[in-house]
Design a protein around this motif. Sequence first.
Motif, short mmCIF file in Angstrom:
data_model
loop_
_atom_site.label_atom_id
_atom_site.label_comp_id
_atom_site.label_asym_id
_atom_site.label_seq_id
_atom_site.Cartn_x
_atom_site.Cartn_y
_atom_site.Cartn_z
N LEU A 17 8.96 -6.73 -5.46
CA LEU A 17 7.55 -7.14 -5.55
C LEU A 17 7.38 -8.62 -5.81
CD1 LEU A 17 6.05 -4.05 -7.37
CD2 LEU A 17 5.50 -4.83 -5.06
N HIS A 18 8.42 -9.31 -6.28
CA HIS A 18 8.27 -10.76 -6.42
C HIS A 18 8.31 -11.46 -5.07
CE1 HIS A 18 12.56 -9.87 -7.87
NE2 HIS A 18 12.72 -10.29 -6.63
N PHE A 19 8.47 -10.70 -3.99
CA PHE A 19 8.33 -11.24 -2.63
C PHE A 19 7.00 -10.84 -2.01
CE2 PHE A 19 13.06 -10.88 -3.03
CZ PHE A 19 13.31 -12.24 -3.08
N VAL A 20 6.09 -10.32 -2.83
CA VAL A 20 4.76 -9.93 -2.36
C VAL A 20 3.72 -10.71 -3.17
CG1 VAL A 20 3.17 -8.02 -1.90
CG2 VAL A 20 5.65 -7.62 -1.84
N PRO A 21 3.25 -11.84 -2.66
CA PRO A 21 2.26 -12.64 -3.41
C PRO A 21 0.95 -11.88 -3.59
CG PRO A 21 3.18 -13.88 -1.55
CD PRO A 21 3.61 -12.46 -1.38
N ASP A 22 0.14 -12.37 -4.52
CA ASP A 22 -1.14 -11.72 -4.79
C ASP A 22 -2.01 -11.62 -3.54
OD1 ASP A 22 -0.56 -11.25 -7.43
OD2 ASP A 22 -1.73 -12.94 -8.21
N ALA A 23 -1.90 -12.59 -2.64
CA ALA A 23 -2.71 -12.57 -1.42
C ALA A 23 -2.44 -11.33 -0.57
CB ALA A 23 -2.45 -13.83 -0.60
N GLN A 24 -1.28 -10.71 -0.76
CA GLN A 24 -0.92 -9.51 0.00
C GLN A 24 -1.22 -8.23 -0.79
OE1 GLN A 24 2.77 -12.13 1.60
NE2 GLN A 24 3.11 -9.93 1.74
N ASP A 25 -1.90 -8.35 -1.91
CA ASP A 25 -2.38 -7.24 -2.72
C ASP A 25 -1.26 -6.31 -3.18
OD1 ASP A 25 -4.13 -5.58 -4.08
OD2 ASP A 25 -4.75 -4.46 -2.29
N PRO A 26 -0.30 -6.81 -3.96
CA PRO A 26 0.80 -5.95 -4.41
C PRO A 26 0.34 -4.77 -5.26
CG PRO A 26 0.77 -7.99 -5.66
CD PRO A 26 -0.20 -8.17 -4.53
N TYR A 27 -0.70 -4.98 -6.08
CA TYR A 27 -1.18 -3.88 -6.93
C TYR A 27 -1.79 -2.77 -6.07
CZ TYR A 27 -0.40 -7.33 -10.56
OH TYR A 27 0.18 -8.26 -11.39
N GLY A 28 -2.52 -3.17 -5.05
CA GLY A 28 -3.09 -2.18 -4.13
C GLY A 28 -2.00 -1.42 -3.39
N ILE A 29 -0.93 -2.12 -3.01
CA ILE A 29 0.18 -1.47 -2.32
C ILE A 29 0.83 -0.41 -3.21
CG2 ILE A 29 2.52 -1.86 -1.45
CD1 ILE A 29 1.48 -4.59 -0.41
N VAL A 30 1.13 -0.79 -4.45
CA VAL A 30 1.76 0.16 -5.37
C VAL A 30 0.84 1.33 -5.66
CG1 VAL A 30 2.70 0.46 -7.70
CG2 VAL A 30 3.26 -1.59 -6.38
N ASN A 31 -0.45 1.06 -5.85
CA ASN A 31 -1.39 2.15 -6.10
C ASN A 31 -1.46 3.11 -4.92
OD1 ASN A 31 -2.06 1.22 -8.64
ND2 ASN A 31 -3.85 0.07 -7.94
N ARG A 32 -1.42 2.56 -3.69
CA ARG A 32 -1.47 3.43 -2.51
C ARG A 32 -0.23 4.30 -2.42
NH1 ARG A 32 -1.65 6.98 0.06
NH2 ARG A 32 -2.00 7.27 2.29
N LEU A 33 0.93 3.72 -2.69
CA LEU A 33 2.17 4.49 -2.65
C LEU A 33 2.17 5.59 -3.71
CD1 LEU A 33 4.64 1.52 -2.13
CD2 LEU A 33 4.13 3.30 -0.45
N LEU A 34 1.74 5.25 -4.92
CA LEU A 34 1.72 6.24 -6.00
C LEU A 34 0.68 7.33 -5.74
CD1 LEU A 34 2.13 3.94 -9.11
CD2 LEU A 34 3.79 5.63 -8.29
N ALA A 35 -0.41 6.96 -5.09
CA ALA A 35 -1.46 7.95 -4.80
C ALA A 35 -0.95 9.05 -3.88
CB ALA A 35 -2.67 7.26 -4.18
N ALA A 36 0.06 8.74 -3.08
CA ALA A 36 0.61 9.73 -2.14
C ALA A 36 1.59 10.67 -2.81
CB ALA A 36 1.30 9.02 -0.98
N LEU A 37 1.94 10.38 -4.08
CA LEU A 37 2.96 11.17 -4.78
C LEU A 37 2.31 12.06 -5.83
CD1 LEU A 37 5.59 8.33 -5.29
CD2 LEU A 37 5.27 9.84 -3.31
N PRO A 38 2.85 13.25 -6.06
CA PRO A 38 2.22 14.21 -6.99
C PRO A 38 2.52 13.87 -8.45
CG PRO A 38 4.23 15.14 -6.13
CD PRO A 38 4.04 13.83 -5.41
#
Length: 268
Positions: A163-184
Amino acid sequence: MTTMRAPRDIDTSRPHSARMYDYYLGGKDHFEVDQKAAESVAAVFPGVFVCARETRAFMHRATRVLARDHGIRQWLDIGAGIPTEPNLHQVAQAVAPEARVVYADNDPLVLKYAERLMRSTPQGRTTYIEADINDPEALLNAPELAEVLDLDQPVALSLNAVLHFVPDAQDPYGIVNRLLAALPPGSALALSHCTPDFDPETWRKVTDIYQNAGTPGQVRSKAEVARFFDGLDLIDPGIVIGHRWRPDTEPTASDAEVSTWAAVGIKP
């Protein structure tokens, strides 16, 4: 110096973060351009070799704890990097031979070595998908993922030094939230992330080297790393420097040398 011959579809005109990481770990799957860039980093941050080793060791321990103590039997490892034994599935399957692991990375060189990632136990399964963390929808919808992982059962999302290769402009928090949302519920997030907290000026120089080589990056403070775990239940010892997360032996490196926050959280 060992010089690799590049496959035709591998860009060796500029360094790549996965191949630089391989160099830090003492591997041989990198090119001269990667070695030069990695040595530039080491010139300003000599601790980078310790940082890389301890980050990898944290991944091993987190995987073992999740398999042994939390019953996790499935992993999605994004930013898997060039195979370095023991790989995540080897650690997981040593505890639970039936464990299933999907590796994902966007570096063509990793794909060339993907066979090293595929050697599963007979009871378990592993596969590799070429995917980018910045496109979580494509990653989650990859048919290879559905063939190996059952998203109705808990999955450990492993985001080790990515994630240190994902700057804020690429919405890292949104990415992680989307991935976790798909998991039970019962799923986990195991994450490590470089930090400037102990030496901001040095990490500014390190980040500049990567950015000048064409790799965007953004190191984050402990508070910023903690945001990735919003809504999760952190397991002991919480968010700590990587070598202090349930170490097998008494840590000998300094926090500044490791400069990586690490933690594991469980989705309630």
